[in-house]
Design a protein around this motif. Sequence first.
Motif, PDB file in Angstrom:
ATOM      1  N   GLU A   1      -3.097   4.859  -0.289  1.00 14.39           N
ATOM      2  CA  GLU A   1      -2.230   4.764  -1.465  1.00 14.39           C
ATOM      3  C   GLU A   1      -2.446   3.422  -2.164  1.00 14.39           C
ATOM      4  O   GLU A   1      -2.521   3.345  -3.390  1.00 14.39           O
ATOM      5  CB  GLU A   1      -0.757   4.888  -1.069  1.00 14.39           C
ATOM      6  CG  GLU A   1      -0.321   6.271  -0.699  1.00 14.39           C
ATOM      7  CD  GLU A   1       1.147   6.341  -0.295  1.00 14.39           C
ATOM      8  OE1 GLU A   1       1.894   5.358  -0.489  1.00 14.39           O
ATOM      9  OE2 GLU A   1       1.550   7.401   0.228  1.00 14.39           O
ATOM     10  N   ARG A   2      -2.528   2.368  -1.375  1.00 19.04           N
ATOM     11  CA  ARG A   2      -2.709   1.023  -1.930  1.00 19.04           C
ATOM     12  C   ARG A   2      -4.077   0.871  -2.582  1.00 19.04           C
ATOM     13  O   ARG A   2      -4.205   0.254  -3.636  1.00 19.04           O
ATOM     14  CB  ARG A   2      -2.522  -0.016  -0.828  1.00 19.04           C
ATOM     15  CG  ARG A   2      -2.612  -1.415  -1.374  1.00 19.04           C
ATOM     16  CD  ARG A   2      -1.866  -2.408  -0.558  1.00 19.04           C
ATOM     17  NE  ARG A   2      -0.435  -2.157  -0.589  1.00 19.04           N
ATOM     18  CZ  ARG A   2       0.436  -2.869   0.109  1.00 19.04           C
ATOM     19  NH1 ARG A   2       0.024  -3.849   0.874  1.00 19.04           N
ATOM     20  NH2 ARG A   2       1.716  -2.602   0.043  1.00 19.04           N
TER      21      ARG A   2
ATOM     22  N   LEU B   1      -3.981   2.599  -5.928  1.00 19.64           N
ATOM     23  CA  LEU B   1      -3.159   1.825  -6.854  1.00 19.64           C
ATOM     24  C   LEU B   1      -3.927   0.619  -7.380  1.00 19.64           C
ATOM     25  O   LEU B   1      -3.901   0.323  -8.576  1.00 19.64           O
ATOM     26  CB  LEU B   1      -1.862   1.374  -6.177  1.00 19.64           C
ATOM     27  CG  LEU B   1      -0.912   0.566  -7.051  1.00 19.64           C
ATOM     28  CD1 LEU B   1      -0.413   1.390  -8.236  1.00 19.64           C
ATOM     29  CD2 LEU B   1       0.262   0.069  -6.220  1.00 19.64           C
TER      30      LEU B   1
ATOM     31  N   ASN C   1       4.202   0.063  -1.784  1.00 14.05           N
ATOM     32  CA  ASN C   1       3.428   1.025  -2.579  1.00 14.05           C
ATOM     33  C   ASN C   1       4.342   1.773  -3.546  1.00 14.05           C
ATOM     34  O   ASN C   1       4.029   1.904  -4.734  1.00 14.05           O
ATOM     35  CB  ASN C   1       2.711   2.042  -1.683  1.00 14.05           C
ATOM     36  CG  ASN C   1       1.567   1.448  -0.895  1.00 14.05           C
ATOM     37  OD1 ASN C   1       1.123   0.339  -1.134  1.00 14.05           O
ATOM     38  ND2 ASN C   1       1.085   2.211   0.078  1.00 14.05           N
TER      39      ASN C   1
ATOM     40  N   TYR D   1       3.930   1.768  -7.483  1.00 16.30           N
ATOM     41  CA  TYR D   1       3.611   3.020  -8.174  1.00 16.30           C
ATOM     42  C   TYR D   1       4.698   3.352  -9.199  1.00 16.30           C
ATOM     43  O   TYR D   1       4.391   3.804 -10.303  1.00 16.30           O
ATOM     44  CB  TYR D   1       3.451   4.190  -7.193  1.00 16.30           C
ATOM     45  CG  TYR D   1       2.041   4.389  -6.703  1.00 16.30           C
ATOM     46  CD1 TYR D   1       1.069   4.962  -7.527  1.00 16.30           C
ATOM     47  CD2 TYR D   1       1.677   4.024  -5.417  1.00 16.30           C
ATOM     48  CE1 TYR D   1      -0.226   5.157  -7.077  1.00 16.30           C
ATOM     49  CE2 TYR D   1       0.382   4.215  -4.956  1.00 16.30           C
ATOM     50  CZ  TYR D   1      -0.565   4.775  -5.783  1.00 16.30           C
ATOM     51  OH  TYR D   1      -1.857   4.970  -5.340  1.00 16.30           O
TER      52      TYR D   1
END
Length: 151
Positions: A43-44, A47, A77, A81
Motif C-alpha cells: 500500500e505504501r 502511495l 497509509n 490515502y
Amino acid sequence: MKTIKSMMDHLYWADGRILDALEESETKNKDLLKLVRHVAVAERVWLSRLQGKGSAQYSLWEEAADLTAIRTMFEENAEQYRAYIEGLEETDLEEMIDYANQSGVPFRTSVRDILLQVLLHGQYHRGQINRALRIELADPAQVDYITFARS
C-alpha cells in the motif's frame, strides 16, 4: 469517485479487521506476519508512486515480529490515502503515472488502475491470511465488502 472512495474506506476497515483477527489468534506463524506486513508495505509503495516519489527504499518481503508496527503502518497509509484521494477529481483518475517497480523496471499506469491494484491486492492477501487462520483453528476476519456496506 464515489465507488473508489467507498472501496478505499472498505480497505481501511478490512486492514484493521485482519489485524484484529491476527492479534486475537496470537499466531506465531512468521509467514502470516510477513504476509500482512507485505500488504501494508505494498500500500505504501503504491502511495509513494502516486505521490511522484520513488519506492526503492521499501522491501516488500521482510520478516515481521510485531503487529503493532504493522498496524501503525496501516494507519499511516489510511491517513495519507485519505488526504490523497480527497484532492482527486474524477478526471484525475485517468492521469498517467510514470514509476519504476521494485526491480527498477519503468512503467506507466493510470491513477485509477493503481488504486484498483491496491484494493484488489489487499483483498487477495486478506483471503490468504483468513485461510491460514482457519487452518490454525483461529477465527478468520469477516472482510467482505457487503459486511462493511451493511455496517
